[in-house]
Design an enzyme around this catalytic site. Structure first.
Site: not given
Ligand code: F6R
Length: 610
Positions: A2, A27, A74, A100-101, A483, A487, A490, A506, A605
């Site tokens: 948000c 964001r 969001w 926001n929250g 990583e 990348k 996502e 394994h 973000k």
């Protein structure tokens, strides 16, 4: 997550708010809305989808006014739908609120408000706010907001308007970020500085538990008791142009290419010409640092991967045990903490809710905290004892790239700094390591020069159209494998796993077929031979192998379908170099698949809620 923008002044609020919201798009959001005070009434427009949808509506039926609030949402409570988009208002349509929250006790508040006859329009937790503020309103908006917020549990940053106070914008924060922008006869609120930087570089970072009242004549900040709070404005030290694409098709690509410059900048910030590492803002003296018995790194996502690499670096150079915890696990894990355990939150935004809570827990338990943070003035930077800024500049692409390599650089420098304090490395060792670290930006440039070849490789059918993929590495490049996998998954939405190469036998080797691409990190170093053996095993089972190896390693071609090369470098710093081909592979595959690279689906973000 948000985004909030608010404006009061002499300008056209709609244009200023839309521009600010556009700067906050990075964001992550799924709907957007705006409320203005227009001819004595609240006028609101909300739409599901991108800001462009809202903008198109407002082009035909603009809202006119000098006071307004806007929001990108969001979804948390309630689906992305027009009725759930912000702003929300009270029954009489006097008060508009953006939030926001997460309001944790919203069920209880909602039931109480519904019992008074109020009918809610949305499924959100946020809608309780305008109704609650209305209950306390007696002609003074900031006072009504203050009283209402005393009933609220959870995290919030809010912007509030009242029809009866045409020159008043109220903001408040608890656990979610909110800044004030100070102009000439005009004032702003925003979720971060990028929302206001086009209009002013003078900002105030509101603290938790503070409220602000903005009018064209000035601003006033109080705490939850109503007492005035003092703040010295800060000056934003980056240019708005830095937050633009500057000719690149995506922010992500621009940020990948900025990495050499970012690393040079970070090295200059912390290392002088005599190879002294200076970290002036650690907040702990050398004696305290030398006496530490343990370090716990806490972070999420990509920053957690940087922390995992950091463990190898700190244990190598400073010989102090390091644990690396996911902040979301740390916060509920009842970890053993004390004054001799240093907690290091690693974070780009400095606002990630879980990491912020980890900092609070660490401090409550008496552990010192030094943050590795990108955003200056962010909540984590301000709540830690000390900070190492990563100097990456604004990172807009949702997928972290330059922030990650700048975190690696900060961790490398911190580990050498600690090594000197603890006498586990000599000044000569540090000088040797720094020479190698200084070569990294130039070598990274060489990696980036291969972008076209990397694109051609990534676009091969068996990579681009894979349903699943695996990234493997060992030692300091095991986190690199994770990583690289993150990348790719996502931004391409391909199912990818990052594994320690030594773990293949394994279990995961059962997945290997000619349909499974395996990206293997095989730069020269102490575990090279081991990685090669793992590759042989995958090859023997028909897996498709893309190796990332050191220039000159022609032999690896015999067991790989494709090879991308990085220049030779010190093993400990190789994660900084392999990051570039990994980021570019992800980028070109995602572009080839037509994905929204900068704003992948479902992602935000800055993850400011748990
Ligand atoms: C992935 C990514 C995320 C962030 C994570 C933590 O590309 O960017 O995994 O690394 O959300 O964010 P910060 O670093 O802001 O705490």
């Amino acid at each position: 997550m948000c985004g909030i923008v608010g404006y009061v002044g002499e300008g056209e609020a709609q244009d200023i708010i839309l521009e600010g919201l556009a700067r906050l798009e990075y964001r992550g959001y799924d709907s957007a809305g705006i409320s203005l005070l227009q001819d004595g009434a609240l006028a609101t427009c909300k739409r599901v989808g991108k800001l462009a949808v809202l903008r198109t509506v407002l082009e035909t039926t603009p809202l006119r006014g000098r006071l307004g609030i806007g929001h990108t949402r969001w979804a948390t409570h309630g689906a992305p739908a027009e009725e759930n988009a912000h702003p929300h208002w009270d029954v009489a349509q006097d008060i508009a609120v953006v939030h926001n929250g997460i309001i944790e006790n919203f069920q209880e508040l909602r039931q109480e408000l519904e019992a008074t006859g109020i009918v809610f329009r949305s499924a959100t937790d946020s809608e309780v706010l305008p109704h609650l503020i209305q209950q306390y309103y007696q002609g003074d908006l900031i006072e009504a907001v203050r009283l209402a917020l005393q009933r609220v549990r959870g995290a919030y940053a809010i912007g509030v308007l009242h029809r009866g106070e045409p020159e008043v914008l109220v903001g408040a924060r608890q656990g979610s970020p909110l800044i004030l922008g100070l102009g000439q006869g005009e004032y702003f609120i925003g979720s971060d500085a990028s929302a206001v930087v086009k209009h002013t570089r003078q900002v105030i970072y509101l603290n938790d538990g503070e409220l602000c009242k903005l009018t064209p004549a000035g601003y006033h900040i109080i705490d939850m008791t109503g007492a005035p709070a003092r703040h010295t404005p800060s000056t934003i030290d980056w240019d708005p142009v830095q937050a633009e694409k500057e000719g690149y098709p995506h922010y992500m690509l621009k940020e990948i290419f900025q990495q050499p410059e970012v690393l040079r900048h970070a090295l200059l910030a912390y290392v002088d010409s005599k190879n002294n590492i200076e970290m002036p803002d650690l907040g702990l003296d050398s004696q305290r640092l030398a006496g530490l018995r343990r370090i716990v790194i806490v972070a999420c996502g990509t920053a957690w991967h940087a922390g995992l690499v950091g463990k190898y670096m700190v244990e190598q150079f400073a010989r102090i045990p390091v644990e690396v915890d996911l902040a979301s696990e740390f916060r509920y894990g009842n970890r053993v903490l004390d004054a001799d355990t240093l907690v290091i939150p690693v974070t780009q935004s400095g606002e990630t809710a879980d990491t912020l809570e980890a900092v609070r827990i660490a401090r409550t338990n008496g552990a010192p905290v030094i943050g590795i943070v990108n955003v200056v003035g962010s909540s984590i930077a301000r709540s830690a004892d000390g900070v190492i800024y990563t100097h990456a500049g604004p990172e807009i692409g949702v997928a972290s790239t330059k922030a990650y390599t700048s975190q690696l650089c900060a961790l490398a420098l911190f580990s050498l700094y600690m090594g000197r304090i603890r006498n586990t490395v000599t000044p000569e060792d540090v000088a040797t390591q720094l020479t190698q670290l200084r070569e990294i930006p130039g070598k990274l440039e060489q990696c980036l020069e291969q972008a076209d070849a990397i694109a051609a490789c990534a676009r091969k059918d068996h990579y681009m159209h894979a349903k699943n993929a695996m990234f493997i590495g060992r030692g300091v490049n095991y986190p690199s494998a994770m990583e690289g996998a993150l990348k790719l998954k996502e931004i391409s939405y391909i199912h990818v796993e990052g594994y320690a190469a030594g773990e293949m036998k394994h279990g995961p080797i059962a997945l290997v077929t000619p349909e499974l691409p395996v990206v293997c990190l095989a730069p020269q170093g102490s575990v090279y031979e081991k990685v090669r053996s793992n590759l042989e095993e995958i090859r023997a089972r028909g897996g498709v192998i893309l190796s990332i190896a050191t220039e000159g390693d022609d032999n690896i071609k015999t067991i790989s379908n494709d090879v991308l090369y990085i220049p030779a470098c010190a093993e400990m710093f190789s994660p900084l170099l392999v990051a570039a081909p990994l980021q570019l592979i992800a980028y070109y595959i995602a572009c080839g698949l037509g994905r929204d690279v900068d704003q992948p689906r479902n992602l935000a973000k800055s993850v400011t809620v748990e």
